[in-house]
Write a protein that holds these residues in place. Structure first.
Motif, PDB file in Angstrom:
ATOM      1  N   VAL B  79       0.847  -1.190   0.000  1.00  0.00           N
ATOM      2  CA  VAL B  79       0.000   0.000   0.000  1.00  0.00           C
ATOM      3  C   VAL B  79       0.884   1.242   0.000  1.00  0.00           C
ATOM      4  O   VAL B  79       1.829   1.334   0.776  1.00  0.00           O
ATOM      5  CB  VAL B  79      -0.924   0.031   1.237  1.00  0.00           C
ATOM      6  N   PHE B  81       0.577   5.319   0.510  1.00  0.00           N
ATOM      7  CA  PHE B  81      -0.388   6.261   1.062  1.00  0.00           C
ATOM      8  C   PHE B  81      -0.177   7.656   0.508  1.00  0.00           C
ATOM      9  O   PHE B  81       0.929   8.022   0.109  1.00  0.00           O
ATOM     10  CB  PHE B  81      -0.245   6.317   2.582  1.00  0.00           C
ATOM     11  N   ASN B  83      -0.103  10.466   2.157  1.00  0.00           N
ATOM     12  CA  ASN B  83       0.868  11.240   2.944  1.00  0.00           C
ATOM     13  C   ASN B  83       2.131  10.414   3.222  1.00  0.00           C
ATOM     14  O   ASN B  83       2.814  10.658   4.191  1.00  0.00           O
ATOM     15  CB  ASN B  83       0.230  11.730   4.235  1.00  0.00           C
ATOM     16  N   ALA B  85       3.194   8.078   4.827  1.00  0.00           N
ATOM     17  CA  ALA B  85       3.147   7.220   6.020  1.00  0.00           C
ATOM     18  C   ALA B  85       4.452   6.461   6.241  1.00  0.00           C
ATOM     19  O   ALA B  85       4.443   5.294   6.604  1.00  0.00           O
ATOM     20  CB  ALA B  85       1.959   6.245   5.946  1.00  0.00           C
ATOM     21  N   LEU B  86       5.578   7.154   6.059  1.00  0.00           N
ATOM     22  CA  LEU B  86       6.866   6.535   6.412  1.00  0.00           C
ATOM     23  C   LEU B  86       7.008   6.552   7.929  1.00  0.00           C
ATOM     24  O   LEU B  86       6.469   7.430   8.586  1.00  0.00           O
ATOM     25  CB  LEU B  86       8.015   7.319   5.766  1.00  0.00           C
ATOM     26  N   PHE B  87       7.743   5.560   8.459  1.00  0.00           N
ATOM     27  CA  PHE B  87       7.958   5.527   9.903  1.00  0.00           C
ATOM     28  C   PHE B  87       9.010   6.578  10.256  1.00  0.00           C
ATOM     29  O   PHE B  87      10.163   6.458   9.844  1.00  0.00           O
ATOM     30  CB  PHE B  87       8.408   4.128  10.337  1.00  0.00           C
ATOM     31  N   PRO B  88       8.618   7.611  11.025  1.00  0.00           N
ATOM     32  CA  PRO B  88       9.524   8.754  11.207  1.00  0.00           C
ATOM     33  C   PRO B  88      10.783   8.429  12.003  1.00  0.00           C
ATOM     34  O   PRO B  88      11.771   9.136  11.894  1.00  0.00           O
ATOM     35  CB  PRO B  88       8.651   9.777  11.956  1.00  0.00           C
ATOM     36  N   HIS B  89      10.723   7.330  12.793  1.00  0.00           N
ATOM     37  CA  HIS B  89      11.875   7.028  13.648  1.00  0.00           C
ATOM     38  C   HIS B  89      12.857   6.074  12.963  1.00  0.00           C
ATOM     39  O   HIS B  89      13.887   5.748  13.532  1.00  0.00           O
ATOM     40  CB  HIS B  89      11.404   6.420  14.963  1.00  0.00           C
ATOM     41  N   TYR B  98      11.411  -2.819   6.448  1.00  0.00           N
ATOM     42  CA  TYR B  98      10.421  -3.147   7.496  1.00  0.00           C
ATOM     43  C   TYR B  98       9.685  -4.459   7.235  1.00  0.00           C
ATOM     44  O   TYR B  98       9.645  -5.343   8.084  1.00  0.00           O
ATOM     45  CB  TYR B  98       9.420  -1.997   7.617  1.00  0.00           C
ATOM     46  N   GLY B  99       9.104  -4.578   6.039  1.00  0.00           N
ATOM     47  CA  GLY B  99       8.329  -5.772   5.723  1.00  0.00           C
ATOM     48  C   GLY B  99       9.180  -7.039   5.716  1.00  0.00           C
ATOM     49  O   GLY B  99       8.679  -8.130   5.995  1.00  0.00           O
ATOM     50  N   ALA B 101      11.984  -7.364   7.681  1.00  0.00           N
ATOM     51  CA  ALA B 101      12.346  -7.606   9.080  1.00  0.00           C
ATOM     52  C   ALA B 101      11.190  -8.313   9.788  1.00  0.00           C
ATOM     53  O   ALA B 101      11.402  -9.229  10.577  1.00  0.00           O
ATOM     54  CB  ALA B 101      12.675  -6.285   9.772  1.00  0.00           C
ATOM     55  N   VAL B 102       9.950  -7.872   9.482  1.00  0.00           N
ATOM     56  CA  VAL B 102       8.770  -8.517  10.065  1.00  0.00           C
ATOM     57  C   VAL B 102       8.729  -9.991   9.672  1.00  0.00           C
ATOM     58  O   VAL B 102       8.367 -10.847  10.476  1.00  0.00           O
ATOM     59  CB  VAL B 102       7.491  -7.791   9.594  1.00  0.00           C
ATOM     60  N   ARG B 146       9.192   0.589  -0.295  1.00  0.00           N
ATOM     61  CA  ARG B 146       8.783  -0.168   0.885  1.00  0.00           C
ATOM     62  C   ARG B 146       7.625  -1.099   0.560  1.00  0.00           C
ATOM     63  O   ARG B 146       7.542  -2.213   1.062  1.00  0.00           O
ATOM     64  CB  ARG B 146       8.382   0.819   1.994  1.00  0.00           C
ATOM     65  N   ALA B 147       6.712  -0.618  -0.321  1.00  0.00           N
ATOM     66  CA  ALA B 147       5.569  -1.455  -0.688  1.00  0.00           C
ATOM     67  C   ALA B 147       5.979  -2.567  -1.664  1.00  0.00           C
ATOM     68  O   ALA B 147       5.411  -3.648  -1.647  1.00  0.00           O
ATOM     69  CB  ALA B 147       4.470  -0.583  -1.297  1.00  0.00           C
ATOM     70  N   ILE B 150       8.321  -6.226  -0.546  1.00  0.00           N
ATOM     71  CA  ILE B 150       7.722  -7.462  -0.024  1.00  0.00           C
ATOM     72  C   ILE B 150       7.161  -8.335  -1.154  1.00  0.00           C
ATOM     73  O   ILE B 150       6.552  -9.363  -0.896  1.00  0.00           O
ATOM     74  CB  ILE B 150       6.608  -7.163   1.016  1.00  0.00           C
TER      75      ILE B 150
END
Lengths: 258, 355
Positions: B79, B81, B83, B85-89, B98-99, B101-102, B146-147, B150
């Motif tokens: 997905v 987005f 805005n 929707a990146l993880f700011p930290h 991220y996907g 690592a999950v 990022r999308a 995965i």
């Protein structure tokens, strides 16, 4: 003219807030035998006297122990409660928030009496566990509000993005929410510590047999004595609070914490 | 690699029907746009597909298997987005990883796949930056990487260009198309910008008040709209009430217009004598000498010089106003009488509202 006036008003407010602190600190540094301002000569002997007193030492340790436990338990509970608050619909969330902050809205004495009956009924009256529960109840709303505020800063799309990338509820909490609300949790923990460390009314009614927290020990002491040991104890409390605030400032910045 | 079927999706908010039986398909590797004004249900449709929202009725099938009951983390859809929707930290690298690592992939594989994804969106050398240190265009590239990393079965894009300025929008639009074509990922793309939808899509679903008004190729949507709403939403068009007289030999209609009879193609269901709408795109109209045979006389009301063309507004004898684009060298001035020629191949007769 207006500027001069507002500066004057501001000065009066600051003086009103800070002069008692200055007076206590000054009194604690006296070399004389009486608590009075200005101090008669300078000395740290009342701090030594404070630390040498077994009553005060035990009270200080108990207060620290209760406060630290309160911080840990409160922050965990408040984080769970704040996550629940986030999941609720807007209307339900408003009601829920009021319910969660009730200990803040009710007079402390009323909560104390209620807890007294409740804990006695559970067989926890006059025990350390009972006192600990009471401290958590009072400190909870402060931590809850700080963490709710931190969570409100987190875009709901963060959780959606995390879920779409394959993370389950706990994974999203651990990898995304927790790092983003850590400042709020630190602030909430600091509040919980200060509230617990300073708590008087609740502790007075619920203190365990033979145990005294620092505020209670000071109260007992001042009933019979009026020497500057009390001022030294108060000064140490002020220093502990300032260190806490500075630590938060260093770690997360006060702007983000509030 | 995936065929998607959305069947009769329905969603109600209180008393309003946000989605009213939305059905769509995307074939393998196809990019389908959901086009419509705000509140038409396009984003709701996408959110139901992503699993962020539960439809009240209807089904979403991936290669024939329903995913409607699966939570988003089990769907394996990428997905993007509006805005970002990146993880700011997290750094750019950790955002993209991220996907992976999950999914607990080995670190070496994570590094290789993140590098591939970043190369695909042409964003390299910024792996250690935090999102806030990136421009909007760079952030959207990270979000896309990022999308994609995965290897999703489906890519969902929710107005990904809406927060970018005009120049970047063009650039990222082509990037999205390239990446989607290269990776052969089936994609749904939500937008309110018809030019964006035209340029990117294999097929467009024009949405209106929770329903699909028309689902067809960009060419068909533009040239053969199913109803006046679709024509208005997909570009400049003169839309004039008209009543067809009878059918032409090749299946079109004879429509009286400006004192002449035009043979125009149209929607099959229209019956002669019924009220209908005649669509004339600005490029279907041209200005010629008013003396010639069979032309429609028109009065020039106003002109605007656009550089590549001269936009004109003219009115016919019966008061009908039309907009058209003439050559920038045309000697046309307000108040002049000109001749109007209609290229009937670019005209279209359709119902006002599809019943």
């Amino acid at each position: 003219m207006m500027r001069a006036l507002s500066a004057a008003v501001l000065g009066v407010i600051y003086a009103f807030l800070l002069l008692p602190l200055v007076a206590v600190v000054a009194a604690s540094l006296t070399a004389g035998e009486l608590m009075r301002v200005p101090p008669q000569g300078l000395s740290l002997k009342w701090f030594a006297r404070f630390l040498a007193s077994e009553t005060f030492r035990e009270a200080l340790l108990l207060s620290l122990q209760v406060a630290v436990t309160t911080v840990v338990v409160t922050v965990v509970l408040a984080t769970l409660a704040a996550l629940c608050h986030r999941a609720l619909s807007r209307r339900l969330a408003a009601t829920y928030r009021v319910a969660m902050t009730l200990p803040l809205l009710l007079p402390e004495l009323l909560t104390a009496i209620g807890l007294l009956f409740f804990l006695n009924g559970l067989g926890l009256g006059k025990t350390l566990t009972g006192l600990q529960i009471a401290h958590v109840v009072i400190a909870f709303p402060f931590a809850f509000l700080a963490i709710v505020a931190a969570l409100e800063q987190v875009d709901p799309a963060m959780e959606e993005a995390s879920a779409s990338l394959g993370a389950g509820g706990f994974g999203t909490f651990r990898r995304v929410l927790l790092p983003l609300i850590r400042p709020g949790m630190l602030t909430g923990g600091l509040f919980a510590f200060i509230v617990s460390f300073d708590m008087f009314t609740i502790s007075l009614l619920l203190k365990p047999v033979g145990g005294n927290t620092l505020p209670l020990a000071l109260f007992d002491f001042l009933t019979y004595d009026f020497d500057p040991t009390a001022a030294a104890a108060a000064t140490l409390s002020v220093i502990a609070a300032v260190i806490g605030v500075l630590a938060i400032e260093r770690m997360v910045g006060l702007k983000r914490a509030f | 690699m995936t065929q998607i079927d959305v069947v009769g999706l329905t969603k109600r908010y209180g008393t309003t029907l946000a989605l009213d039986g939305v059905s769509l398909q995307a074939r393998e590797g196809e990019l389908v746009s959901l086009l419509g004004p705000s509140g038409c249900g396009k984003t709701t449709t996408l959110r139901c597909m992503a699993g962020f929202m539960d439809p009240d009725a209807g089904d979403i099938l991936v290669d024939g298997t329903s995913v409607t009951r699966l939570p988003p983390q089990k769907r394996n859809f990428g997905v993007v987005f509006q805005n970002y929707a990146l993880f700011p930290h997290l750094s750019v690298f950790d955002n993209v990883a991220y996907g992976l690592a999950v999914r607990r992939l080995p670190k070496a594989e994570q590094r290789a796949r993140v590098a591939d994804a970043l190369a695909m969106v042409r964003l390299q050398g910024l792996e250690d930056r935090l999102p806030r240190a990136l421009s909007g265009g760079q952030q959207q590239r990270v979000a896309l990487a990022r999308a994609l990393v995965i290897r999703p079965r489906l890519l969902l894009l929710d107005e990904p260009l809406a927060n970018l300025d005009a120049r970047l929008r063009e650039e990222v639009r082509w990037l999205i198309r390239d990446v989607q074509q290269q990776s052969r990922i089936t994609a749904f793309y939500v937008t309110h910008d018809q030019a964006e939808a035209m340029a990117l899509s294999d097929r467009i679903a024009v949405m209106k008040a929770g329903r699909v008004a028309q689902f067809a190729t960009p060419r068909e949507i533009y040239q053969r709209p199913a109803e006046a709403y679709v024509a208005r939403f997909t570009g400049d068009a003169n839309i004039i009430p008209a009543r067809p007289r009878d059918r032409t030999a090749d299946g079109g209609f004879h429509v009286p217009f400006g004192g002449v009879m035009l043979p125009v193609p149209g929607v099959d269901g229209i019956r002669p004598g019924d009220p209908a709408m005649l669509m004339l795109r600005p490029e279907a109209l041209s200005l010629i000498d008013p003396g010639a045979e069979g032309v429609i006389p028109a009065l020039v009301l106003g002109t605007a010089f656009l550089g590549a063309a001269l936009a004109c507004e003219v009115s016919l004898a019966d008061g009908t106003r039309l907009r058209l684009q003439a050559s920038p060298h045309a000697p046309v001035q307000p108040g002049m009488t000109v001749g109007l020629r209609v290229d009937t191949a670019h005209a279209w007769l359709m119902p006002d509202v599809l019943s």
